[in-house]
Scaffold this active site. Structure first.
Site, mmCIF file in Angstrom:
data_model
loop_
_atom_site.group_PDB
_atom_site.id
_atom_site.type_symbol
_atom_site.label_atom_id
_atom_site.label_comp_id
_atom_site.label_asym_id
_atom_site.label_seq_id
_atom_site.Cartn_x
_atom_site.Cartn_y
_atom_site.Cartn_z
ATOM 1 N N GLU A 155 0.819 -1.212 0.000
ATOM 2 C CA GLU A 155 0.000 0.000 0.000
ATOM 3 C C GLU A 155 0.854 1.263 0.000
ATOM 4 O O GLU A 155 1.845 1.351 0.729
ATOM 5 C CB GLU A 155 -0.866 -0.026 1.274
ATOM 6 N N GLU A 256 -12.595 2.729 4.606
ATOM 7 C CA GLU A 256 -11.560 2.976 5.617
ATOM 8 C C GLU A 256 -11.594 4.473 5.949
ATOM 9 O O GLU A 256 -10.645 5.212 5.683
ATOM 10 C CB GLU A 256 -10.193 2.553 5.077
HETATM 11 O O1 LIG Z 1 -2.578 3.467 8.170
HETATM 12 C C1 LIG Z 1 -3.392 3.553 7.252
HETATM 13 O O2 LIG Z 1 -3.905 4.620 6.938
HETATM 14 C C2 LIG Z 1 -3.750 2.403 6.482
HETATM 15 O O3 LIG Z 1 -4.404 2.557 5.490
HETATM 16 C C3 LIG Z 1 -3.285 1.066 6.960
HETATM 17 O O4 LIG Z 1 -3.694 0.017 6.178
#
Ligand SMILES: O=C(O)C(=O)CO
Length: 273
Positions: A155, A256
């Site tokens: 990521e 998220e």
């Molecule tokens: O720390 C964050 O913002 C993430 O997206 C972790 O997966």
């Protein structure tokens, strides 16, 4: 197309955090979701007691939700850390100890995506040394993921909120994905495209989608500014997700984002039902 055509899962490490961990899967189910994802929940322990793993597994099973994504141990997150795998010494050892535990836990719940955060730069350590260690550890993680039929996600985070994290652009993260795949020959390393992080970095999102959709294994969203629910900022998230679909991405989209000044259960009013 539109939000109604997406498959959303809830990230239980940022939403429903007002509840104890073991109550969050049921809360997500009560809010209408069938799938959830998690950062490594035991920030102090890469190898928690079996009883803790069993309790979380039971909570997910009892809630009737699918675990669709799990982060490997990443140090104190939430907190100052952004991963452990490129940090020489104890943190790297903790990551290694976690690999089979996290993969085993994921496998026990049929979860097929494991996210490996890269880790911050450490003052006084040569970045090349950190990158070499990261590659070694990512290769171990990719092999463990492959043994359970899973993908390994890498990521890009955002520079303003993660100033010591080296992967702060889509090309930087995809470059690591390619190195891992070249080394293992497995092809199971994939890009985690978090549209919030990329937008915080000022990236051209339509261009990133066009370039990297085919190497993307998971997508996460939050609006920007504020990392809140879609509609609380100015990102054209519905259009961007449509573009991803047209580019061939048909996987889960992780929610998220922060719920704001309201209980998490009330933070889904933007979702068509
Ligand atoms: O720390 C964050 O913002 C993430 O997206 C972790 O997966």
């Amino acid at each position: 197309m539109g939000f109604a055509d997406q498959r959303f899962n809830v990230n239980l490490s940022i939403l429903f955090t007002e509840l104890p961990l073991l109550e969050r899967p049921a809360a997500a189910a009560a809010a209408g979701f069938t799938a959830v994802e998690l950062w490594w929940p035991w920030v102090d322990s890469p190898t928690p007691d079996q009883s803790e793993l069993d309790a979380l597994r039971k909570a997910v099973e009892d809630a009737g939700v699918q675990l669709t994504g799990l982060n490997f141990y990443a140090g104190r997150l939430p907190g100052p850390d952004r991963g452990a795998l490129s940090i020489p010494g104890e943190e790297s050892e903790r990551f290694r100890a976690n690999i089979d535990v996290a993969a085993g836990f994921a496998a026990s719940l049929g979860c097929t995506a494991l996210n490996a955060l890269y880790g911050n730069r450490v003052q006084g350590v040569d970045p090349a040394e950190q990158d070499a260690l990261a590659l070694e550890n990512l290769v171990l993680a990719a092999r463990a993921a492959d043994r359970i039929g899973a993908i390994l996600l890498i990521e890009a985070l955002n520079q303003p909120e993660s100033p010591a994290y080296p992967l702060v652009s889509a090309p930087a993260a995809v470059g690591v994905v390619d190195k891992v795949n070249d080394t293992t020959g497995l092809g199971n390393a994939r890009f985690l495209m978090d549209l919030y992080h990329l937008s915080m970095n000022g990236e051209d999102l339509p261009q990133a989608i066009e370039r990297y959709a085919a190497r993307t294994g998971h997508v996460q969203i939050a609006d920007n500014p504020g990392r809140g629910a879609p509609g609380t900022g100015s990102l054209p998230l519905e259009d961007l997700l449509d573009q991803l679909n047209k580019a061939g991405y048909d996987g889960w989209v992780g929610l998220e984002y922060k719920p704001g000044d309201r209980p998490s259960a009330e933070a889904f009013d933007w979702l068509p039902r």
